[in-house]
Design an enzyme around this catalytic site. Structure first.
Site, PDB file in Angstrom:
ATOM      1  N   ASN A 208       0.858  -1.188   0.000  1.00  0.00           N
ATOM      2  CA  ASN A 208       0.000   0.000   0.000  1.00  0.00           C
ATOM      3  C   ASN A 208       0.892   1.236   0.000  1.00  0.00           C
ATOM      4  O   ASN A 208       2.112   1.139  -0.006  1.00  0.00           O
ATOM      5  CB  ASN A 208      -0.947  -0.019   1.209  1.00  0.00           C
ATOM      6  CG  ASN A 208      -0.169  -0.126   2.502  1.00  0.00           C
ATOM      7  OD1 ASN A 208       0.602   0.766   2.847  1.00  0.00           O
ATOM      8  ND2 ASN A 208      -0.336  -1.230   3.216  1.00  0.00           N
ATOM      9  N   ASP A 277      -4.279  -6.357   4.917  1.00  0.00           N
ATOM     10  CA  ASP A 277      -5.282  -7.223   5.535  1.00  0.00           C
ATOM     11  C   ASP A 277      -5.265  -8.632   4.935  1.00  0.00           C
ATOM     12  O   ASP A 277      -5.689  -9.583   5.566  1.00  0.00           O
ATOM     13  CB  ASP A 277      -6.675  -6.614   5.366  1.00  0.00           C
ATOM     14  CG  ASP A 277      -6.810  -5.347   6.202  1.00  0.00           C
ATOM     15  OD1 ASP A 277      -6.273  -5.322   7.315  1.00  0.00           O
ATOM     16  OD2 ASP A 277      -7.444  -4.372   5.725  1.00  0.00           O
ATOM     17  N   LYS A 287       8.903 -17.145 -10.768  1.00  0.00           N
ATOM     18  CA  LYS A 287       8.168 -16.005 -11.325  1.00  0.00           C
ATOM     19  C   LYS A 287       6.919 -16.501 -12.082  1.00  0.00           C
ATOM     20  O   LYS A 287       7.028 -17.424 -12.892  1.00  0.00           O
ATOM     21  CB  LYS A 287       9.105 -15.246 -12.271  1.00  0.00           C
ATOM     22  CG  LYS A 287       8.515 -13.982 -12.802  1.00  0.00           C
ATOM     23  CD  LYS A 287       9.479 -13.287 -13.747  1.00  0.00           C
ATOM     24  CE  LYS A 287       8.750 -12.193 -14.478  1.00  0.00           C
ATOM     25  NZ  LYS A 287       9.344 -11.868 -15.745  1.00  0.00           N
ATOM     26  N   LYS A 339     -11.341  -3.122  18.797  1.00  0.00           N
ATOM     27  CA  LYS A 339      -9.940  -3.492  19.032  1.00  0.00           C
ATOM     28  C   LYS A 339      -9.475  -3.171  20.458  1.00  0.00           C
ATOM     29  O   LYS A 339      -8.309  -3.299  20.774  1.00  0.00           O
ATOM     30  CB  LYS A 339      -9.056  -2.809  17.990  1.00  0.00           C
ATOM     31  CG  LYS A 339      -9.471  -3.178  16.552  1.00  0.00           C
ATOM     32  CD  LYS A 339      -8.533  -2.641  15.503  1.00  0.00           C
ATOM     33  CE  LYS A 339      -9.078  -2.943  14.110  1.00  0.00           C
ATOM     34  NZ  LYS A 339      -8.037  -3.092  13.102  1.00  0.00           N
TER      35      LYS A 339
HETATM   36  N1  CTP Z   1      -4.108  -3.118  11.953  1.00  0.00           N
HETATM   37  C1  CTP Z   1      -3.419  -4.200  12.428  1.00  0.00           C
HETATM   38  N2  CTP Z   1      -3.406  -5.371  11.722  1.00  0.00           N
HETATM   39  C2  CTP Z   1      -4.084  -5.479  10.556  1.00  0.00           C
HETATM   40  C3  CTP Z   1      -4.801  -4.365  10.065  1.00  0.00           C
HETATM   41  C4  CTP Z   1      -4.800  -3.197  10.787  1.00  0.00           C
HETATM   42  O1  CTP Z   1      -2.813  -4.114  13.489  1.00  0.00           O
HETATM   43  N3  CTP Z   1      -4.058  -6.608   9.896  1.00  0.00           N
HETATM   44  C5  CTP Z   1      -4.132  -1.881  12.751  1.00  0.00           C
HETATM   45  C6  CTP Z   1      -3.512  -0.684  12.060  1.00  0.00           C
HETATM   46  O2  CTP Z   1      -2.130  -0.598  12.340  1.00  0.00           O
HETATM   47  C7  CTP Z   1      -4.296   0.468  12.656  1.00  0.00           C
HETATM   48  C8  CTP Z   1      -5.669  -0.122  12.934  1.00  0.00           C
HETATM   49  O3  CTP Z   1      -5.473  -1.546  12.956  1.00  0.00           O
HETATM   50  O4  CTP Z   1      -3.776   0.896  13.885  1.00  0.00           O
HETATM   51  C9  CTP Z   1      -6.708   0.216  11.901  1.00  0.00           C
HETATM   52  O5  CTP Z   1      -6.231  -0.073  10.621  1.00  0.00           O
HETATM   53  P1  CTP Z   1      -7.110   0.201   9.319  1.00  0.00           P
HETATM   54  O6  CTP Z   1      -6.356  -0.275   8.121  1.00  0.00           O
HETATM   55  O7  CTP Z   1      -7.626   1.603   9.348  1.00  0.00           O
HETATM   56  O8  CTP Z   1      -8.368  -0.717   9.573  1.00  0.00           O
HETATM   57  P2  CTP Z   1      -8.649  -2.247   9.456  1.00  0.00           P
HETATM   58  O9  CTP Z   1      -8.781  -2.798  10.833  1.00  0.00           O
HETATM   59  O10 CTP Z   1      -7.664  -2.922   8.561  1.00  0.00           O
HETATM   60  O11 CTP Z   1     -10.118  -2.253   8.812  1.00  0.00           O
HETATM   61  P3  CTP Z   1     -10.562  -1.912   7.313  1.00  0.00           P
HETATM   62  O12 CTP Z   1      -9.418  -2.314   6.418  1.00  0.00           O
HETATM   63  O13 CTP Z   1     -11.772  -2.756   7.127  1.00  0.00           O
HETATM   64  O14 CTP Z   1     -10.859  -0.444   7.267  1.00  0.00           O
END
Ligand code: CTP
Length: 403
Positions: A208, A277, A287, A339
Site C-alpha cells: 500500500n 489485511d 516467477k 480493538k
Molecule cells: N491493523 C493491524 N493489523 C491489521 C490491520 C490493521 O494491526 N491486519 C491496525 C492498524 O495498524 C491500525 C488499525 O489496525 O492501527 C486500523 O487499521 P485500518 O487499516 O484503518 O483498519 P482495518 O482494521 O484494517 O479495517 P478496514 O481495512 O476494514 O478499514
C-alpha cells in the site's frame, strides 16, 4: 521543529567548519534563530560574512571589540540562548572547556552559560582517539554537557576513521532532543510504521502507499521525550530514526511476530503501520509467467495485529490509527471499540494535507467515550506531539484510577 528556539552556534577551527554553513541554514529552515560565534581559527576556514548572510545576524568573533552599545557579548549571548551548539568542536575547545580555560569569546561564553550545550566533535581519528581528548570528552559529559559521537568515514587527511562531523540531520535531531522536556522517561514504547509487503512470487508483491512518515515521527518524538523506543517497521525509503531498537520486517506475519516478541516489556503500543489485511494464499516459488488470459489471485486474511493485542493488553496503553475514505468518525469509533484501544487517531484520505506520503496530517483523536477532538493540518511531527500529549493524559488518568 525548532520554531522560535534561540541557538548560539560556536564554530571552531577545523576543516569541517565549512559544514557549519549548512548547519546554520538547516537551523534557520527549522524555524530557529541563530547567532554565531567563531573562533579566530574558524575564520581561517570560512568567512564570517558567509555565516552572517546565512544566519541573518551579526557574527561574533572577538572579545574586545568596542560596539555602539554597552553589551558584554559573552553575557548577553548566554542570556539570549535556549541552547548552545559547538560544531565542529575541535580537540582544542573540548580541552579548554574541560580544563576551565576561557581565553576567547567562545570559551568565555560557554563558561558563562548554563543552557543545554551540545558539542559535535570533528577531528582526525588519531586526535579523537587520544586518551587525553577522550578523558576531556568524558569530563564534559560528567558535567552535563551533551557530546555527540563523531561519524565514521573518510577524513580530510584521506584516511578512514571516526572523526567526521555527524550528519547535519543527526545534529538537528540531537538539538531537538536536548530541548525537549523529558516527560515519558518511565515508558517503553513500541511503535509500528510503514507498509507491509505480501509476496506473490520472487519479484512481485502486494503493498500500500504508506510512507512510514507518521510512525517514524512518533518514534522520534517518543525518544525526544525520554522514552525507550522500539520501532517495528515495514520497508520505507526514509532514513531510520535514532531509537533504542529497530526491527525491520516485510510481511504482516513478520510484523505480528516482531510485535509479539517486543510486547511483553512495552508500556505503550502505537500501531501506525498500514498492515495488509490479506496476503496471497500461495507464494509461487518461481516467477509467475503470463501464459493465461486472466489470473485470479486467491488471498487469505492476515492477522489483525492490534485486535489480537487488544485481547492481551493488560494495563498497557494501546493506540491505533484509522485511515478511511468515508464515514471517518463512525468507522474509527467502531475500530476503537472492536480493538479495545485507549484511543484512536483517525485520518481521512480525502482530506487535503492528510494521508500516506505527505509530511503533514489532519488528525482527529477519538477517546474511549467516543469524544472526538479534531486538529487542523499540521506536520506529522506536530501531530506526534499531540498524540503523546494525549497519551500523557491517559497515563495520568490511569495513575489516578489505581489509587
Ligand atoms: N491493523 C493491524 N493489523 C491489521 C490491520 C490493521 O494491526 N491486519 C491496525 C492498524 O495498524 C491500525 C488499525 O489496525 O492501527 C486500523 O487499521 P485500518 O487499516 O484503518 O483498519 P482495518 O482494521 O484494517 O479495517 P478496514 O481495512 O476494514 O478499514
Amino acid at each position: 521543529m525548532l520554531t522560535g528556539k534561540k541557538i548560539v552556534l560556536g564554530i571552531t577551527g577545523g576543516i569541517a567548519a565549512y559544514k557549519a554553513a549548512e548547519l546554520t541554514r538547516a537551523l534557520i529552515q527549522e524555524g530557529a534563530r541563530v547567532k554565531v560565534i567563531m573562533t579566530r581559527s574558524a575564520t581561517e576556514f570560512i568567512t564570517p560574512l558567509t555565516l552572517q548572510t546565512l544566519s541573518g545576524d551579526m557574527v561574533y568573533t572577538d572579545m574586545f571589540v568596542p560596539t555602539d552599545r554597552y553589551d558584554m557579548a559573552h553575557i548577553s549571548l548566554a542570556e539570549f540562548a535556549d541552547a548552545f551548539v559547538v560544531a565542529p568542536a575541535t580537540g582544542n575547545i573540548i580541552g579548554k572547556i574541560a580544563g576551565g580555560i576561557a581565553d576567547d569569546l567562545l570559551s568565555t561564553t560557554i563558561m558563562a552559560e548554563d543552557k543545554p550545550t551540545l558539542f559535535c566533535p570533528a577531528m582526525n581519528d588519531k586526535m579523537l582517539a587520544n586518551p587525553i581528548v577522550q578523558e576531556n570528552i568524558d569530563k564534559l559529559k560528567m558535567h552535563g554537557y551533551f557530546v555527540m559521537d563523531s561519524a565514521y568515514g573518510e577524513l580530510a587527511c584521506k584516511t578512514k576513521g571516526a572523526g567526521r562531523l555527524p550528519d547535519i540531520s543527526s545534529i538537528i535531531e540531537e538539538i531537538a532532543m536536548m530541548l525537549t522536556p523529558k516527560d515519558l522517561t518511565d515508558e517503553r514504547i513500541l511503535v509500528t510504521a510503514g507498509p507491509t509487503e505480501e509476496p506473490l512470487d520472487p519479484v512481485r508483491f502486494i503493498t500500500n502507499l504508506s510512507s512510514g512518515k507518521m510512525g517514524y515521527a512518533l518514534a522520534r518524538v517518543a525518544r525526544r521525550r525520554g522514552a525507550q523506543v522500539t520501532l517495528v517497521t515495514g520497508p520505507t525509503n526514509l532514513p531510520l530514526p535514532q531509537v533504542n531498537k529497530i526491527v525491520q520486517i516485510r510481511t504482516a506475519q513478520e510484523m505480528y511476530k516482531a510485535v509479539l516478541d517486543n510486547f511483553e516489556e512495552a508500556t505503550i503500543v502505537i500501531k501506525a503501520a498500514a498492515v495488509a489485511d490479506y496476503r496471497p494464499a500461495v507464494k509461487a516459488q518461481e516467477k509467475i509467467k503470463k501464459n493465461r488470459q486472466s489470473l485470479a489471485l486467491n488471498l487469505e486474511r492476515n492477522p489483525d495485529i492490534i485486535f489480537e493485542l487488544g485481547k492481551i493488553k493488560g494495563s498497557r496503553i494501546l493506540v491505533g490509527f484509522a485511515m478511511e475514505t468515508q464515514n471517518l468518525l463512525d468507522n474509527a469509533r467502531e475500530k476503537l471499540k472492536k480493538k479495545n484501544l485507549d484511543f484512536i487517531v483517525a485520518n481521512s484520505l480525502r482530506e487535503e494535507g492528510a494521508g500516506f506520503q505527505t509530511d503533514t496530517n489532519v488528525i482527529t483523536i477519538i477517546d474511549k467515550t467516543g469524544k472526538a477532538e479534531a486538529f487542523s493540518k499540521m506536520t506529522k511531527l506536530d501531530a506526534a506531539l499531540k498524540i503523546f500529549d494525549r497519551i500523557r493524559d491517559v497515563i495520568k488518568k490511569k495513575g489516578k484510577s489505581k489509587k
